[in-house]
Design a protein around this motif. Structure first.
Motif, PDB file in Angstrom:
ATOM      1  N   THR A  84      30.472  84.614 -35.126  1.00 20.02           N
ATOM      2  CA  THR A  84      30.187  84.248 -36.513  1.00 20.02           C
ATOM      3  C   THR A  84      29.395  82.948 -36.574  1.00 20.02           C
ATOM      4  OG1 THR A  84      32.175  85.374 -37.286  1.00 20.02           O
ATOM      5  CG2 THR A  84      31.214  83.729 -38.762  1.00 20.02           C
ATOM      6  N   LEU A  85      29.847  81.945 -35.844  1.00 18.33           N
ATOM      7  CA  LEU A  85      29.210  80.632 -35.914  1.00 18.33           C
ATOM      8  C   LEU A  85      27.837  80.587 -35.265  1.00 18.33           C
ATOM      9  CD1 LEU A  85      32.286  78.319 -35.239  1.00 18.33           C
ATOM     10  CD2 LEU A  85      31.209  78.857 -37.444  1.00 18.33           C
ATOM     11  N   THR A  86      27.637  81.359 -34.189  1.00 17.91           N
ATOM     12  CA  THR A  86      26.362  81.274 -33.474  1.00 17.91           C
ATOM     13  C   THR A  86      25.330  82.301 -33.913  1.00 17.91           C
ATOM     14  OG1 THR A  86      27.158  82.708 -31.692  1.00 17.91           O
ATOM     15  CG2 THR A  86      27.443  80.328 -31.402  1.00 17.91           C
ATOM     16  N   ALA A  87      25.770  83.461 -34.355  1.00 20.52           N
ATOM     17  CA  ALA A  87      24.803  84.529 -34.594  1.00 20.52           C
ATOM     18  C   ALA A  87      24.817  85.108 -36.006  1.00 20.52           C
ATOM     19  CB  ALA A  87      25.047  85.662 -33.603  1.00 20.52           C
ATOM     20  N   LYS A  88      25.909  85.003 -36.697  1.00 18.41           N
ATOM     21  CA  LYS A  88      26.026  85.732 -37.954  1.00 18.41           C
ATOM     22  C   LYS A  88      26.042  84.865 -39.208  1.00 18.41           C
ATOM     23  CE  LYS A  88      26.756  89.868 -36.039  1.00 18.41           C
ATOM     24  NZ  LYS A  88      27.898  90.706 -36.214  1.00 18.41           N
ATOM     25  N   GLY A 101      25.696  90.953 -41.432  1.00 18.27           N
ATOM     26  CA  GLY A 101      26.428  89.789 -41.900  1.00 18.27           C
ATOM     27  C   GLY A 101      27.685  89.587 -41.070  1.00 18.27           C
ATOM     28  N   TRP A 102      28.528  88.699 -41.536  1.00 24.76           N
ATOM     29  CA  TRP A 102      29.734  88.380 -40.767  1.00 24.76           C
ATOM     30  C   TRP A 102      30.998  88.992 -41.357  1.00 24.76           C
ATOM     31  CZ3 TRP A 102      32.816  85.004 -43.680  1.00 24.76           C
ATOM     32  CH2 TRP A 102      32.173  84.249 -44.656  1.00 24.76           C
ATOM     33  N   LEU A 104      32.240  92.076 -40.955  1.00 24.22           N
ATOM     34  CA  LEU A 104      32.985  92.818 -39.934  1.00 24.22           C
ATOM     35  C   LEU A 104      33.658  91.853 -38.959  1.00 24.22           C
ATOM     36  CD1 LEU A 104      33.897  95.404 -38.529  1.00 24.22           C
ATOM     37  CD2 LEU A 104      31.722  95.392 -37.282  1.00 24.22           C
ATOM     38  N   ASP A 105      32.962  90.803 -38.591  1.00 24.64           N
ATOM     39  CA  ASP A 105      33.540  89.805 -37.690  1.00 24.64           C
ATOM     40  C   ASP A 105      34.797  89.190 -38.305  1.00 24.64           C
ATOM     41  OD1 ASP A 105      30.457  89.848 -37.519  1.00 24.64           O
ATOM     42  OD2 ASP A 105      31.056  89.132 -35.554  1.00 24.64           O
ATOM     43  N   LEU A 106      34.743  88.910 -39.594  1.00 22.45           N
ATOM     44  CA  LEU A 106      35.891  88.342 -40.288  1.00 22.45           C
ATOM     45  C   LEU A 106      37.061  89.329 -40.307  1.00 22.45           C
ATOM     46  CD1 LEU A 106      37.046  85.966 -41.928  1.00 22.45           C
ATOM     47  CD2 LEU A 106      36.104  87.066 -43.978  1.00 22.45           C
ATOM     48  N   ALA A 107      36.779  90.594 -40.568  1.00 23.49           N
ATOM     49  CA  ALA A 107      37.834  91.611 -40.585  1.00 23.49           C
ATOM     50  C   ALA A 107      38.462  91.767 -39.190  1.00 23.49           C
ATOM     51  CB  ALA A 107      37.277  92.954 -41.074  1.00 23.49           C
ATOM     52  N   LEU A 108      37.631  91.783 -38.144  1.00 21.10           N
ATOM     53  CA  LEU A 108      38.160  91.890 -36.784  1.00 21.10           C
ATOM     54  C   LEU A 108      38.964  90.651 -36.403  1.00 21.10           C
ATOM     55  CD1 LEU A 108      35.041  93.473 -35.025  1.00 21.10           C
ATOM     56  CD2 LEU A 108      37.168  94.632 -35.675  1.00 21.10           C
ATOM     57  N   LEU A 109      38.499  89.482 -36.843  1.00 23.60           N
ATOM     58  CA  LEU A 109      39.244  88.247 -36.608  1.00 23.60           C
ATOM     59  C   LEU A 109      40.614  88.313 -37.280  1.00 23.60           C
ATOM     60  CD1 LEU A 109      39.592  85.300 -35.670  1.00 23.60           C
ATOM     61  CD2 LEU A 109      38.292  84.608 -37.703  1.00 23.60           C
ATOM     62  N   ALA A 110      40.656  88.778 -38.516  1.00 19.78           N
ATOM     63  CA  ALA A 110      41.923  88.884 -39.242  1.00 19.78           C
ATOM     64  C   ALA A 110      42.879  89.848 -38.529  1.00 19.78           C
ATOM     65  CB  ALA A 110      41.677  89.336 -40.679  1.00 19.78           C
ATOM     66  N   MET A 111      42.360  90.965 -38.042  1.00 22.88           N
ATOM     67  CA  MET A 111      43.194  91.918 -37.307  1.00 22.88           C
ATOM     68  C   MET A 111      43.765  91.268 -36.047  1.00 22.88           C
ATOM     69  SD  MET A 111      40.720  95.255 -37.716  1.00 22.88           S
ATOM     70  CE  MET A 111      41.670  96.368 -36.684  1.00 22.88           C
ATOM     71  N   ALA A 112      42.921  90.540 -35.336  1.00 25.95           N
ATOM     72  CA  ALA A 112      43.362  89.877 -34.110  1.00 25.95           C
ATOM     73  C   ALA A 112      44.438  88.839 -34.414  1.00 25.95           C
ATOM     74  CB  ALA A 112      42.166  89.231 -33.408  1.00 25.95           C
ATOM     75  N   VAL A 113      44.260  88.076 -35.483  1.00 27.01           N
ATOM     76  CA  VAL A 113      45.237  87.046 -35.850  1.00 27.01           C
ATOM     77  C   VAL A 113      46.591  87.676 -36.189  1.00 27.01           C
ATOM     78  CG1 VAL A 113      45.804  85.287 -37.582  1.00 27.01           C
ATOM     79  CG2 VAL A 113      43.536  85.318 -36.536  1.00 27.01           C
ATOM     80  N   VAL A 114      46.581  88.796 -36.880  1.00 23.07           N
ATOM     81  CA  VAL A 114      47.839  89.490 -37.205  1.00 23.07           C
ATOM     82  C   VAL A 114      48.575  89.867 -35.919  1.00 23.07           C
ATOM     83  CG1 VAL A 114      48.818  91.619 -38.177  1.00 23.07           C
ATOM     84  CG2 VAL A 114      47.110  90.335 -39.471  1.00 23.07           C
TER      85      VAL A 114
END
Length: 140
Positions: A84-88, A101-102, A104-114
């Motif tokens: 997210t920070l470097t490419a999106k 955009g970012w 999908l990255d945010l959704a995958l991050l949220a899944m990982a955090v859960v």
């Protein structure tokens, strides 16, 4: 029936695992050299592409089978923050027509955090080890 939280985290774990496994696989199948070159073009060390692709491929498989889910999810979350920070980020939430955009990255991050927070033991290899350790502890 199993606890709803365990069923929910199982679904997240398997979907997250499949998603990252496929992303890692594609990086190697499409020629990892292309990913190395792209990393270099955005100012990242090219060899980092190998690290990311291996974590995605092996980590994705590990999540599918439930092996080291919390650790793997933490690593994948770090990759999503980095992506997210470097490419999106510059492309905006939904993208700018030139790239994704970012969201999908945010959704995958949220899944990982859960998964990092709750773990995921249902139908996991990890649960086989923890049952064996519990039995050993009870016998001591």
């Amino acid at each position: 029936m199993e606890n709803k939280l365990e069923v929910s985290t199982l679904i997240l774990r398997v979907i997250l695992g499949i998603t990252f496994f496929v992303h890692g696989y594609v990086k190697f199948a499409g020629g990892i050299e292309n990913t190395v070159a792209w990393f270099s073009s955005i100012g990242l060390p090219g060899p980092l592409a190998y690290v990311v692709a291996i974590i995605e491929l092996v980590g994705g498989f590990a999540l599918i089978i439930g092996l080291g889910s919390k650790i793997v999810s933490a690593l994948l979350g770090i990759i999503m923050i980095g992506a997210t920070l470097t490419a999106k980020l510059s492309g905006g939430f939904l993208g700018n027509g030139a790239g994704a955009g970012w969201e999908l990255d945010l959704a995958l991050l949220a899944m990982a955090v859960v998964i990092v927070i709750n773990g995921s033991k249902l139908l996991s290899v990890d649960s086989l080890f923890s049952k064996n350790q519990d039995t050993v502890s009870e016998n001591i």
